[in-house]
Scaffold this motif. Sequence first.
Motif, short mmCIF file in Angstrom:
data_model
loop_
_atom_site.label_atom_id
_atom_site.label_comp_id
_atom_site.label_asym_id
_atom_site.label_seq_id
_atom_site.Cartn_x
_atom_site.Cartn_y
_atom_site.Cartn_z
N ALA A 1 0.83 -1.21 0.00
CA ALA A 1 0.00 0.00 0.00
C ALA A 1 0.87 1.25 0.00
CB ALA A 1 -0.93 -0.01 1.21
N THR A 2 1.95 1.24 0.79
CA THR A 2 2.85 2.38 0.84
C THR A 2 3.53 2.61 -0.51
OG1 THR A 2 3.26 1.94 3.18
CG2 THR A 2 4.83 3.38 2.04
N VAL A 3 3.97 1.52 -1.14
CA VAL A 3 4.62 1.63 -2.45
C VAL A 3 3.65 2.19 -3.48
CG1 VAL A 3 5.55 0.26 -4.37
CG2 VAL A 3 6.31 -0.18 -2.03
N VAL A 4 2.39 1.68 -3.49
CA VAL A 4 1.38 2.17 -4.44
C VAL A 4 1.08 3.65 -4.21
CG1 VAL A 4 -1.07 2.00 -5.08
CG2 VAL A 4 0.31 -0.07 -4.82
N ALA A 5 1.07 4.09 -2.96
CA ALA A 5 0.74 5.49 -2.65
C ALA A 5 1.89 6.44 -2.98
CB ALA A 5 0.38 5.61 -1.16
N ILE A 6 3.14 5.97 -2.89
CA ILE A 6 4.29 6.88 -2.98
C ILE A 6 5.03 6.81 -4.32
CG2 ILE A 6 6.57 7.39 -2.01
CD1 ILE A 6 5.48 6.59 0.71
N ILE A 7 5.30 5.61 -4.82
CA ILE A 7 6.17 5.46 -5.98
C ILE A 7 5.63 6.15 -7.25
CG2 ILE A 7 7.28 3.80 -7.53
CD1 ILE A 7 8.54 4.05 -4.73
N PRO A 8 4.35 5.91 -7.65
CA PRO A 8 3.89 6.57 -8.88
C PRO A 8 4.01 8.10 -8.84
CG PRO A 8 2.42 4.79 -8.29
CD PRO A 8 3.35 4.97 -7.14
N PRO A 9 3.59 8.78 -7.74
CA PRO A 9 3.76 10.24 -7.73
C PRO A 9 5.23 10.67 -7.72
CG PRO A 9 2.13 9.56 -6.11
CD PRO A 9 2.82 8.32 -6.59
N LEU A 10 6.09 9.95 -7.00
CA LEU A 10 7.49 10.35 -6.88
C LEU A 10 8.27 10.12 -8.18
CD1 LEU A 10 8.71 9.19 -3.34
CD2 LEU A 10 8.44 11.53 -4.17
N LEU A 11 8.05 8.98 -8.81
CA LEU A 11 8.89 8.60 -9.95
C LEU A 11 8.24 8.82 -11.31
CD1 LEU A 11 10.49 5.28 -8.61
CD2 LEU A 11 11.33 7.63 -8.39
N TRP B 1 -3.17 8.51 -5.99
CA TRP B 1 -2.43 7.31 -5.61
C TRP B 1 -2.45 7.06 -4.11
CZ3 TRP B 1 -1.23 3.56 -8.76
CH2 TRP B 1 -1.24 3.83 -10.14
N VAL B 2 -2.52 8.12 -3.31
CA VAL B 2 -2.70 7.91 -1.86
C VAL B 2 -4.05 7.25 -1.60
CG1 VAL B 2 -3.07 9.08 0.34
CG2 VAL B 2 -1.16 9.76 -1.12
N TYR B 3 -5.07 7.68 -2.35
CA TYR B 3 -6.40 7.08 -2.24
C TYR B 3 -6.34 5.58 -2.54
CZ TYR B 3 -11.37 6.26 -3.28
OH TYR B 3 -12.65 5.78 -3.30
N LYS B 4 -5.62 5.25 -3.63
CA LYS B 4 -5.49 3.83 -4.00
C LYS B 4 -4.72 3.06 -2.93
CE LYS B 4 -5.74 4.52 -9.01
NZ LYS B 4 -5.02 4.41 -10.30
N GLY B 5 -3.67 3.68 -2.37
CA GLY B 5 -2.92 3.01 -1.31
C GLY B 5 -3.77 2.74 -0.09
N LEU B 6 -4.64 3.72 0.27
CA LEU B 6 -5.54 3.53 1.41
C LEU B 6 -6.54 2.40 1.14
CD1 LEU B 6 -6.25 7.28 2.29
CD2 LEU B 6 -4.73 5.70 3.49
N ALA B 7 -7.03 2.32 -0.09
CA ALA B 7 -7.96 1.25 -0.45
C ALA B 7 -7.28 -0.12 -0.34
CB ALA B 7 -8.49 1.47 -1.87
#
Length: 726
Positions: free
Chosen positions: A349-359, A367-373
């Motif tokens: 969940a952390t990777v999904v929330a952080i990696i797409p916006p950062l990289l 993407w934070v929404y998707k990570g929370l889901a």
Amino acid sequence: MTELKSASETRMRVGGMDCASCAAKIENALLRVPQVTEVNVSVAAGTVTVRHDGADIDALGARITGLGYKVTPADEKGIRAAQGQGGASHDHDPGDSHGHDHGPTDGSWWRTSKGILTIASGTALGAAFLIGKLVPATEKWAFLVAMMVGLIPIGRRAFAAALSGTPFSIEMLMTIAAVGAVFIGASEEAATVVFLFLIGELLEGVAASRARASIQDLTKLVPKTARLEENGQVSEVQADTLVVGSMIQVRPGDRIPADGTIVAGESSIDEAPVTGESTPVRKGPEQNLFAGTINGDGLLSVRVTAAAADNTIARVVRLVEEAQESKAPTERFIDRFSRYYTPGVVVVATVVAIIPPLLFGGVWSEWVYKGLAILLIGCPCALVISTPAAIAASLSAGARRGLLLKGGAVLEQIGKITVACFDKTGTLTAGKPVVTDVLSFGSLEEDVLRLAAALETGSSHPLAIAILAEASKRGISVPPTSGSQAIGGKGVSATVDGQRVFLGSPQAAMELAVLHLEHQGRISALNDEGKTVSVLVIEGTAAGAIAMRDEPRPDAAQGLKLLTDAGIRTVMLTGDNRRTAKAIGRSLGIEVQAGLLPQDKQRIVGEYQAQGYSVAKIGDGINDAPALAAADVGIAMGGGTDVALETADAAVLHGRVADVAAMVDLSKRTMLNIKQNITVALGLKAVFLVTTVIGLTGLWPAILADTGATVLVTMNALRLLKPSRT
């Protein structure tokens, strides 16, 4: 506090514990108490057993109540009721911080703390929706307040669990997801998700209550009062005050209030509530009765043989509850898997929330929404409950049929057996001889039986009892005797109707009379069938003979066929003589090894195991003890005795051979159910994981993927409570 068996073992009943998450939190919290060595938690039974080296008992209770659960006394013999002293306050209201207390299993769900919290959250969500439509500017705040109604109790539980050693509890994941949703502007969805989460928990509680009630309902079969006979007077007393040796009167139509032995009277006993037998059983003096069965048409005087805490039903309930605390290998594997699974979900969940916006320049809120889901999708409740829910339902269903299995490991193993080794006497056979043939050498058959019964009147020898029972069955009037004389090792003689009559072995009879070759041939044929023959001699003339044998149980042949049809090899291991054993074996279609000592049976079990077989040994639990212990699964046959209930790995309470096949069937259905549950739990998560990452589903479908899967898994497990159609 609540203690059982020894100073190093404490057993407590925990109110409000109805899901795998609850069990994990309690187990982790108790394992952090100094001197605690082992914790066994049964969600289905609502009990916790702690093994420790002199730990502070109040500290154990305090750890559990600190998580928001309620500790109450375990209703068992020898247990001192908890008094709620010190930190372990037993009057604590779990609704204040936990919300899991769904109350009694027969209570209304909306009156429980969990039900009230769910209704409050739903009402607040509905009010927020209306306020938002009427005053759009306040919509965000209205939904925030609605969310907090349900989230504050959830957050408290998450914080308490984290302090007690469970940082990745479902409550913590729920709290993070809901708070995160608010920060990215999804307060309406956050409030909805909290409400759906509470609905899911409520459904879990209702399902758990139903599973728990399935075995506890057995205790309701025993009436509250009994008619006590004392000094010629009959008075009504509380059934739980009866002691061993008390005399009670049971009227036609009444439920029998205690285990006992009939002293006077005869009646048809409806054992269906306890044994499932559809046909009433005729019983008379010296025959045993189960508490909870129904007296049919006769007035009975009964001597109580077990106090209320020790009657058959109470011991069955106790045994099943203890068995539910014993984990199966599959369950232990799932537990170990979930310890790594949940932190892994947090990482994903952390990777999904952080990696797409950062990289890759993705939108942070999206993407934070998707990570929370994904956090909600990944909650392990459905997976963790998949195995214990099925095992608990099976143990309960088995107990209601008199199939007692001591834990999930036994339940799992019995479906894998490839050889079933049966004792003969009392297992494949009824354990007492009956008259099979009455031969006439000139006299009438009725006269042969009448005179033989006269000679055996008053004797307690099993063969004498068989002859008397047959005479009674045929309605034969037994004449009086005089000058009775027992001839050691040969037989008995007396004067009956003015004639000197002898009944004994064929060899002894030949000393008094001539046995023609034809008669000797008929006797020899009966002996070849494994029957014991007694010859009647009247005034020096052979008048007839009576053959007796310990006959197979009525269902023995069918029970063995069911096992054979399931691909299981069946073998008789008996200490009886080879001729008798072979005769019984031929009639049942089973392999026979006879003339065995207890150590021989143990050796043979070991030889089968060395050949790669998984062996079940079925016997009476006494002389078969070494073989029962050596087998992969030891099954005691019995009629509610302590031996049948407390030895071996499993017990067939009602002595039916077919019940061994029923145990195998129950095991196989349970393992299939577990596979279905795991598939549902992981399959739903996999589907929603993909749909969430590609943007098709959001938070509220994610929570449905978790709580919905948990409810589906539990309800599927509860199907095992229904009788098999096989």
